[in-house]
Design a protein around this motif. Sequence first.
Motif, PDB file in Angstrom:
ATOM      1  N   PRO A 278      -0.058  -0.250  -4.925  1.00  7.90           N
ATOM      2  CA  PRO A 278       0.357   0.742  -4.005  1.00  7.90           C
ATOM      3  C   PRO A 278       1.426   1.733  -4.626  1.00  7.90           C
ATOM      4  N   TRP A 291       3.341   0.581   3.573  1.00  8.79           N
ATOM      5  CA  TRP A 291       2.200   0.410   2.869  1.00  8.79           C
ATOM      6  C   TRP A 291       2.491  -0.445   1.334  1.00  8.79           C
ATOM      7  N   CYS A 473      -2.661   3.885   2.629  1.00  8.11           N
ATOM      8  CA  CYS A 473      -1.958   3.218   1.636  1.00  8.11           C
ATOM      9  C   CYS A 473      -2.346   3.855   0.100  1.00  8.11           C
TER      10      CYS A 473
END
Length: 603
Positions: A278, A291, A473
């Motif tokens: 991420p 996220w 994300c």
Amino acid sequence: MSYLDSSEATDEEETFYMQCRAAYLSVFKSSLTNISSKQELCRVLQLAGRNPSQATLDKYWKPGTSHMNFDDFCDILKSEWKTENSELMGVFRKLDANGDGYISHSKVEQLLSTGGDKMTSRELKAILSLSEINKDGKFNYVEFCRHLVSTVEKCQMASLVKLQSDAKLKKQNFGSNPDSSPKPSVISSATLLQPPETTSPDPDVTTRKDSRPSSRPSSARSRRSSLSNSITATSSTSKSHHSFMKGCFFLDMDGTINSLQYQLHLPQTSNVTLSIRPMSLDQRADKPSPWMNVDTALFVMSAGDTEEDLTLMCFTDTKDKEKYCWKGELKAGMYYLLPFSSGCRLKKRSQKNVPTKSIDLVYKTDTGELDLTRAFRETLSEIFDIIDLDGNGLLSLEEYNFLELMVSGEECKMGAWASCKENFDMRKNQLTKQGFMELNLMEATEKDGDSDDLWTLVETMGYNRMLELVEACPFQIDIDCESTQPSLQPLKMDSGLKILNQALMKSITLEGAVKQLKGQDNVLIYTYKGEHRVSSLIINKSNQKVTVRVNNKHNINCCSSRGLSVFAIEVPARTKMVCQHVLPTSDKQDWTYNCAETVLSSK
């Protein structure tokens, strides 16, 4: 809709919900998709064998209604039963003085153009022009009632036939809000659990993001063009050669997770380190980034001439903090990199968590001119960083088109892109962040401050009305090669989700343990248990559909991609289907996977 054991559910209930599903899935690709207009409600009711009047539609679609879900639709069907032929005939017989089955056109007009639900003159003209029910200036209401009821029944039958003939639709879920029921539910694959791969040849499945209405101004749409230049971000040292590329997982309307795919070219055989993680956003220094705990993975497929030639080479199976990694040797050649997220942590939010307020996107300055608010400028800056795939601080035509295809379904033409130089800040034929701000300000100005088009962009990118990134994300892919410079390019493959699902199922069967379900020799459960994810797959080798009950109640510190502790899943004959993914609820605590699967029915 709670799933009941076959011994408890009556044939009448099963028939009713089969009809509900058949009608709904004839209009929408998933029962998680909401009805978004009165016209869609009318259409889906017609396919369920109803003939709703305008008054009936107004009764349920009240002023202020923005959407209805599958459960709402089922409730309506329980209240609005099909109009029977005898009921219709009774209305017309009151006007049939001779009792011969005919009434005058003037009486038809009086009946259908007055009262609670009036027909328009155009609708009346269409009915009275039908030769088979209008003879010698009289209206054959007996034939009309037969024709109307027959049409309604044909609509319902068509939707049922479509459901029965399409295994992909038969596995769709009953309810559209699984979190609302504490009982086990039959739910659809709401993340990357795509239509099942069958053992018999299947037609090519093209899975796209739900189309959204094009609400970007025409002046902005005219600046879009086809995809062109490849994008590769690279660096090298004496020890290794490095490439990276950014991307983003997006939640579709039905809960499916989508992203771009990537093509990797290795000129020479090399030891390779792949990773995906991420990605934090610079504008979020003082804001939460929910996220960042989303699980990610990369599946690597060798490229071939056709989809059937693709072979799973490897997938990221180790974790280092937020980074998911794989190390090994890859031969020289072309590969597809398929990003994946399980849906355990990136999922649709319930309505109660949706903000009721909105942040302003534009405002008027002291001089009366329109400008973008500070909060919106920060959001646009984040969106720019997300779609700046190679991280060079500029948007190429290709990068900009990935965004435009998502938002409006259209592309920018090369000539129109060149004309952007006259209106917006550009450098090296690429749009700067300042130019991106100017483009959006121009769109707001052309609409005199109307923010609808801007909200389309914001919500498509996963933001809510408080400009919080909750349904996306951002991620980054990194590749390090010992002996050659890798080349990485983004792709948008129409069949990307199908190929990813095939790779996912292949990884589970190759790396997972297998067991037979009790009493069902032809029903197998494969379970892949990695250090950070558990994934299970059901293979039904029999010639009958089976319904499998999955019980997660004995898991400890676990969350399922299904969002339920107990659920049931229908697996068509000779089909394999991803059952669920399970992750630890908290990475800081031990977690135990102890799922039990049993067959509820086989028929």
